[in-house]
Write a protein that holds these residues in place. Structure first.
Motif, PDB file in Angstrom:
ATOM      1  N   ASP A  31      -1.195   6.595   8.257  1.00 57.90           N
ATOM      2  CA  ASP A  31       0.089   6.170   7.698  1.00 57.90           C
ATOM      3  C   ASP A  31      -0.210   5.164   6.582  1.00 57.90           C
ATOM      4  N   THR A  32      -0.221   5.631   5.324  1.00 58.40           N
ATOM      5  CA  THR A  32      -0.633   4.723   4.240  1.00 58.40           C
ATOM      6  C   THR A  32       0.449   3.677   3.962  1.00 58.40           C
ATOM      7  N   GLY A  33       1.711   4.015   4.270  1.00 60.51           N
ATOM      8  CA  GLY A  33       2.788   3.034   4.095  1.00 60.51           C
ATOM      9  C   GLY A  33       2.528   1.812   4.969  1.00 60.51           C
ATOM     10  N   MET A  35      -0.217   0.534   5.611  1.00 61.15           N
ATOM     11  CA  MET A  35      -1.211  -0.334   4.963  1.00 61.15           C
ATOM     12  C   MET A  35      -0.519  -1.284   3.975  1.00 61.15           C
ATOM     13  N   TYR A  36       0.424  -0.727   3.195  1.00 61.75           N
ATOM     14  CA  TYR A  36       1.149  -1.580   2.238  1.00 61.75           C
ATOM     15  C   TYR A  36       2.003  -2.611   2.998  1.00 61.75           C
ATOM     16  N   ARG A  37       2.561  -2.156   4.126  1.00 58.50           N
ATOM     17  CA  ARG A  37       3.360  -3.083   4.935  1.00 58.50           C
ATOM     18  C   ARG A  37       2.483  -4.220   5.459  1.00 58.50           C
ATOM     19  N   THR A  38       1.237  -3.872   5.835  1.00 54.01           N
ATOM     20  CA  THR A  38       0.336  -4.895   6.383  1.00 54.01           C
ATOM     21  C   THR A  38       0.008  -5.951   5.323  1.00 54.01           C
ATOM     22  N   ALA A  96       7.019  -4.597   1.197  1.00 52.87           N
ATOM     23  CA  ALA A  96       5.955  -3.591   1.037  1.00 52.87           C
ATOM     24  C   ALA A  96       6.143  -2.863  -0.285  1.00 52.87           C
ATOM     25  N   SER A  97       7.394  -2.574  -0.599  1.00 47.99           N
ATOM     26  CA  SER A  97       7.674  -1.895  -1.858  1.00 47.99           C
ATOM     27  C   SER A  97       7.255  -2.787  -3.030  1.00 47.99           C
ATOM     28  N   GLU A  98       7.444  -4.106  -2.855  1.00 51.26           N
ATOM     29  CA  GLU A  98       7.069  -5.044  -3.936  1.00 51.26           C
ATOM     30  C   GLU A  98       5.543  -5.104  -4.109  1.00 51.26           C
ATOM     31  N   VAL A  99       4.816  -5.288  -2.999  1.00 50.72           N
ATOM     32  CA  VAL A  99       3.343  -5.406  -3.154  1.00 50.72           C
ATOM     33  C   VAL A  99       2.752  -4.092  -3.652  1.00 50.72           C
ATOM     34  N   SER A 100       3.452  -2.981  -3.362  1.00 51.37           N
ATOM     35  CA  SER A 100       2.886  -1.690  -3.766  1.00 51.37           C
ATOM     36  C   SER A 100       2.933  -1.491  -5.281  1.00 51.37           C
ATOM     37  N   LYS A 101       3.621  -2.404  -5.996  1.00 50.63           N
ATOM     38  CA  LYS A 101       3.662  -2.292  -7.460  1.00 50.63           C
ATOM     39  C   LYS A 101       2.417  -2.936  -8.093  1.00 50.63           C
ATOM     40  N   VAL A 105      -3.544  -4.226  -5.542  1.00 54.54           N
ATOM     41  CA  VAL A 105      -3.254  -3.889  -4.143  1.00 54.54           C
ATOM     42  C   VAL A 105      -3.459  -2.384  -3.952  1.00 54.54           C
ATOM     43  N   ARG A 106      -2.971  -1.607  -4.909  1.00 53.18           N
ATOM     44  CA  ARG A 106      -3.104  -0.155  -4.803  1.00 53.18           C
ATOM     45  C   ARG A 106      -4.577   0.242  -4.811  1.00 53.18           C
ATOM     46  N   ALA A 107      -5.325  -0.345  -5.747  1.00 54.17           N
ATOM     47  CA  ALA A 107      -6.749   0.018  -5.839  1.00 54.17           C
ATOM     48  C   ALA A 107      -7.452  -0.315  -4.514  1.00 54.17           C
ATOM     49  N   GLY A 126       2.544   9.247   2.431  1.00 58.29           N
ATOM     50  CA  GLY A 126       2.735   8.106   1.531  1.00 58.29           C
ATOM     51  C   GLY A 126       3.577   8.478   0.329  1.00 58.29           C
ATOM     52  N   ARG A 127       3.219   7.888  -0.830  1.00 59.26           N
ATOM     53  CA  ARG A 127       3.974   8.158  -2.061  1.00 59.26           C
ATOM     54  C   ARG A 127       3.088   8.770  -3.141  1.00 59.26           C
ATOM     55  N   ASP A 128       1.793   8.459  -3.085  1.00 58.82           N
ATOM     56  CA  ASP A 128       0.899   8.867  -4.175  1.00 58.82           C
ATOM     57  C   ASP A 128      -0.281   9.673  -3.657  1.00 58.82           C
ATOM     58  N   ILE A 129      -0.145  10.249  -2.476  1.00 60.66           N
ATOM     59  CA  ILE A 129      -1.298  10.946  -1.890  1.00 60.66           C
ATOM     60  C   ILE A 129      -1.570  12.235  -2.676  1.00 60.66           C
ATOM     61  N   ASP A 176      17.414   1.334  -3.340  1.00 60.04           N
ATOM     62  CA  ASP A 176      16.663   0.354  -4.109  1.00 60.04           C
ATOM     63  C   ASP A 176      15.160   0.679  -4.057  1.00 60.04           C
ATOM     64  N   ARG A 177      14.695   0.997  -2.842  1.00 64.60           N
ATOM     65  CA  ARG A 177      13.267   1.305  -2.691  1.00 64.60           C
ATOM     66  C   ARG A 177      12.910   2.614  -3.384  1.00 64.60           C
ATOM     67  N   ASP A 178      13.829   3.595  -3.314  1.00 64.17           N
ATOM     68  CA  ASP A 178      13.588   4.857  -4.029  1.00 64.17           C
ATOM     69  C   ASP A 178      13.365   4.558  -5.505  1.00 64.17           C
ATOM     70  N   ASN A 180      12.473   1.709  -6.911  1.00 65.85           N
ATOM     71  CA  ASN A 180      11.199   0.997  -7.078  1.00 65.85           C
ATOM     72  C   ASN A 180      10.015   1.959  -7.018  1.00 65.85           C
ATOM     73  N   ASP A 181      10.010   2.785  -5.964  1.00 65.50           N
ATOM     74  CA  ASP A 181       8.858   3.664  -5.723  1.00 65.50           C
ATOM     75  C   ASP A 181       8.717   4.734  -6.805  1.00 65.50           C
ATOM     76  N   MET A 182       9.865   5.178  -7.348  1.00 66.86           N
ATOM     77  CA  MET A 182       9.791   6.261  -8.336  1.00 66.86           C
ATOM     78  C   MET A 182       9.591   5.740  -9.752  1.00 66.86           C
ATOM     79  N   ASN A 183       9.855   4.455  -9.959  1.00 60.76           N
ATOM     80  CA  ASN A 183       9.797   3.937 -11.329  1.00 60.76           C
ATOM     81  C   ASN A 183       8.718   2.900 -11.580  1.00 60.76           C
ATOM     82  N   ARG A 184       7.925   2.595 -10.544  1.00 60.30           N
ATOM     83  CA  ARG A 184       6.880   1.595 -10.806  1.00 60.30           C
ATOM     84  C   ARG A 184       5.844   2.204 -11.756  1.00 60.30           C
ATOM     85  N   LYS A 185       5.094   1.277 -12.382  1.00 62.09           N
ATOM     86  CA  LYS A 185       4.172   1.744 -13.425  1.00 62.09           C
ATOM     87  C   LYS A 185       2.969   2.461 -12.837  1.00 62.09           C
TER      88      LYS A 185
HETATM   89  O1   DC Z   1       6.338   4.758   4.015  1.00 68.96           O
HETATM   90  P1   DC Z   1       6.789   3.296   4.191  1.00 68.96           P
HETATM   91  O2   DC Z   1       8.225   3.096   4.028  1.00 68.96           O
HETATM   92  O3   DC Z   1       6.216   2.683   5.425  1.00 68.96           O
HETATM   93  O4   DC Z   1       6.063   2.548   2.949  1.00 68.96           O
HETATM   94  C1   DC Z   1       6.259   1.190   2.675  1.00 68.96           C
HETATM   95  C2   DC Z   1       6.192   0.948   1.167  1.00 68.96           C
HETATM   96  O5   DC Z   1       4.865   1.170   0.725  1.00 68.96           O
HETATM   97  C3   DC Z   1       7.076   1.867   0.332  1.00 68.96           C
HETATM   98  O6   DC Z   1       8.152   1.179  -0.227  1.00 68.96           O
HETATM   99  C4   DC Z   1       6.227   2.362  -0.773  1.00 68.96           C
HETATM  100  C5   DC Z   1       4.854   1.880  -0.501  1.00 68.96           C
HETATM  101  N1   DC Z   1       3.880   2.957  -0.410  1.00 68.96           N
HETATM  102  C6   DC Z   1       3.237   3.321  -1.560  1.00 68.96           C
HETATM  103  O7   DC Z   1       3.526   2.776  -2.614  1.00 68.96           O
HETATM  104  N2   DC Z   1       2.267   4.257  -1.522  1.00 68.96           N
HETATM  105  C7   DC Z   1       1.946   4.869  -0.373  1.00 68.96           C
HETATM  106  N3   DC Z   1       0.968   5.780  -0.367  1.00 68.96           N
HETATM  107  C8   DC Z   1       2.636   4.524   0.809  1.00 68.96           C
HETATM  108  C9   DC Z   1       3.612   3.572   0.753  1.00 68.96           C
END
Ligand code: DC
Length: 491
Positions: A31-33, A35-38, A96-101, A105-107, A126-129, A176-178, A180-185
């Motif tokens: 569950d990669t999400g 990880m971002y939550r952690t 989590a959505s904030e740190v994922s930008k 953190v992503r790297a 996840g979002r970018d798998i 809001d998270r959609d 963020n997640d779809m429009n981050r750089k």
């Molecule tokens: O899937 P989730 O809601 O537990 O994910 C938490 C946040 O982490 C979500 O807002 C986007 C980010 N995320 C990401 O950017 N890339 C991933 N591979 C997984 C999650």
């Protein structure tokens, strides 16, 4: 290895489905999400602002994420403490959505995800798998549902856990998270063209899981059919792969690799030797993306510069631009080709080199370019003016750029230092004509390299090469490094 990638927006049911699929196949679930939550939980509990790059990045070196199966259930641990419940708190979702930008953190997390996928059969959600972490996998799914349905599901889940959050708040947060997640750089959530989309709005969990299992079976069969053609020509394989709509490069690579074994063997030795000739300490090696296209840019002092990068960073699929003079000798040319060299005729538009570079990027291979175009013979920290070709390639291939910098000019067997910067994208320029913006983009690249120079100088000169001291310094002088000043680099 079988790697199944499932992307999609928050609350689409990815984790439940991914868990089910992993169970059915008897493989690992990641569950990669989580990880971002952690990371978000650690930032919040350390009193830091999860949206602040300056505050979050220094924390990364203190974060150890691990997994354990407790009572048949996957649990996630932060520095040895089970945080599986804490990371599901409603406020942590937004953080989590904030740190994922934050690119660093992503790297940091993507590296871990790829490592796990390399060594295990795994279902990742996840979002970018599909787009970034494992672009080469054949098993790609995009799971979605309407925002209202997803809010309904989350509302029920939180109520069951005794967390009192209204439906309206959840729906607003999901939207809001959609956004963020779809429009981050960096690595935004996208449905890649080769992903199978499943809309789960009106489906039960079992129906979704069954549909995915059917697709997995079908993809597996297609792949087996392809690999049966051991004696088929490369052209036939390509045709076949196109019909099945899967990436044939891996199959074809296996075939073509059989030829030229001798030169490949020599190249493997040369690759090792290159790393020894120039003992170089590489900082932030984790920033270097794996298994993905990237344009790697570096300052250029001596002919040794590519050696460390070929030997320690690029990997076997990496490509390097080289003067075509080195290809004059037949044996050298063969070995150089095995090392990934793309010969370039200097002083003219070399269309064949351009094709090779774009071709390599299209195949998700990293390409090393020295954007100064020639060696900086004076050895000054200040870079020479950059050529604009890099910008054009980055825009055409929509490839991330990975900046590298050598600390100074040295020679064989003399110690040196190399820093790897965080990869960056140029998405805001992608819908414009490369010719119209290449000058501006070249400036952006130069600016990133100058900032990296500033960081490298601080690391070496103020912190004696200690990453620990460096992070402390960043914490205290963040602005000085990340501000708009062109530290260490004059125009
Ligand atoms: O899937 P989730 O809601 O537990 O994910 C938490 C946040 O982490 C979500 O807002 C986007 C980010 N995320 C990401 O950017 N890339 C991933 N591979 C997984 C999650």
């Amino acid at each position: 290895m079988i790697n199944i990638a499932i992307d999609g927006p928050s609350g689409a049911g990815k984790s439940t489905i991914a868990k089910k699929i992993a169970e059915k196949l008897g493989i690992t679930y990641l569950d990669t999400g989580a990880m971002y939550r952690t990371v978000a939980l650690y930032a919040v509990s350390s009193g830091k602002n999860p949206s602040s790059q300056e505050e979050v990045v220094p924390l990364l070196e203190n974060i150890k994420i691990s997994y354990e199966k407790v009572g048949g259930e996957n649990r996630i641990f932060l520095n040895g403490k089970d945080v599986s419940e804490d990371i599901r708190m409603h406020n942590i979702s937004k953080c989590a959505s904030e740190v994922s930008k934050i690119p660093e953190v992503r790297a940091f997390l993507v590296e871990k995800q790829r490592e796990i996928a390399k060594n295990n059969d795994v279902v990742l959600d996840g979002r970018d798998i599909t787009s970034h972490v494992l672009p080469d996998t054949k098993y790609k799914f995009y799971l979605t549902a309407t925002a209202e349905e997803r809010a309904n599901r989350r509302f029920k889940e939180l109520s069951d856990k005794g967390q009192n959050v209204s439906y309206e708040t959840i729906l607003a947060d999901i939207k809001d998270r959609d956004y963020n997640d779809m429009n981050r750089k960096v690595s935004p959530l996208v449905k890649t063209p080769d992903s199978i989309e499943i809309d789960s709005t009106n489906m039960t969990l079992d129906e979704v899981a069954d549909a995915i299992m059917e697709h997995i079976k079908a993809i597996k069969e297609q792949c087996n059919t392809l690999t049966v053609y051991k004696n088929a020509s490369v052209q036939d394989l390509r045709k076949e792969a196109k019909e099945f709509n899967i990436d044939a490069n891996k199959v074809i690579k296996k075939k073509t690799k059989k030829k030229g074994g001798f030169y490949r063997f020599i190249a493997a030795i040369v690759r090792k030797a290159m790393g020894i000739i120039w003992p170089t300490k590489i900082y932030f090696k984790d920033n270097f993306p794996k298994n993905t296209k990237a344009i790697v840019v570096c300052n250029h002092y001596t002919a040794l510069d590519p050696c460390v990068i070929i030997s320690k960073l690029l990997g076997k699929d990496g490509k390097v631009l080289m003067k075509d003079e080195i290809m004059k000798n037949h044996v050298v040319a063969k070995v150089a080709t095995e090392l990934g060299c793309i010969p370039v005729k200097r002083g003219e538009a070399d269309l064949s080199a351009v094709k090779s570079i774009l071709g390599a990027l299209a195949k998700n291979q990293p390409v090393l370019i020295f954007p100064e175009g020639t060696r900086n013979k004076s050895g000054s920290k200040e870079m020479l003016p950059l050529k604009q070709g890099v910008a054009t390639f980055a825009l055409k291939a929509k490839a991330p750029i990975v900046p590298l910098l050598y600390y100074k000019k040295t020679g064989p067997f003399k110690r040196n230092i190399l820093i790897v910067g965080a990869p960056f994208y140029l998405d805001e320029y992608y819908d414009q004509k490369p010719n119209a913006v290449k000058e501006e983009v070249t400036e952006v690249i130069r600016d990133k390299m100058c900032r990296l120079r500033a960081e490298l100088d601080i690391l070496v000169e103020k912190c004696g090469g200690s990453k620990k001291k460096y992070f402390k310094y960043v914490k205290e002088h963040g602005k000085e490094i990340y501000g708009n000043e062109r530290n260490g680099c004059k125009e």
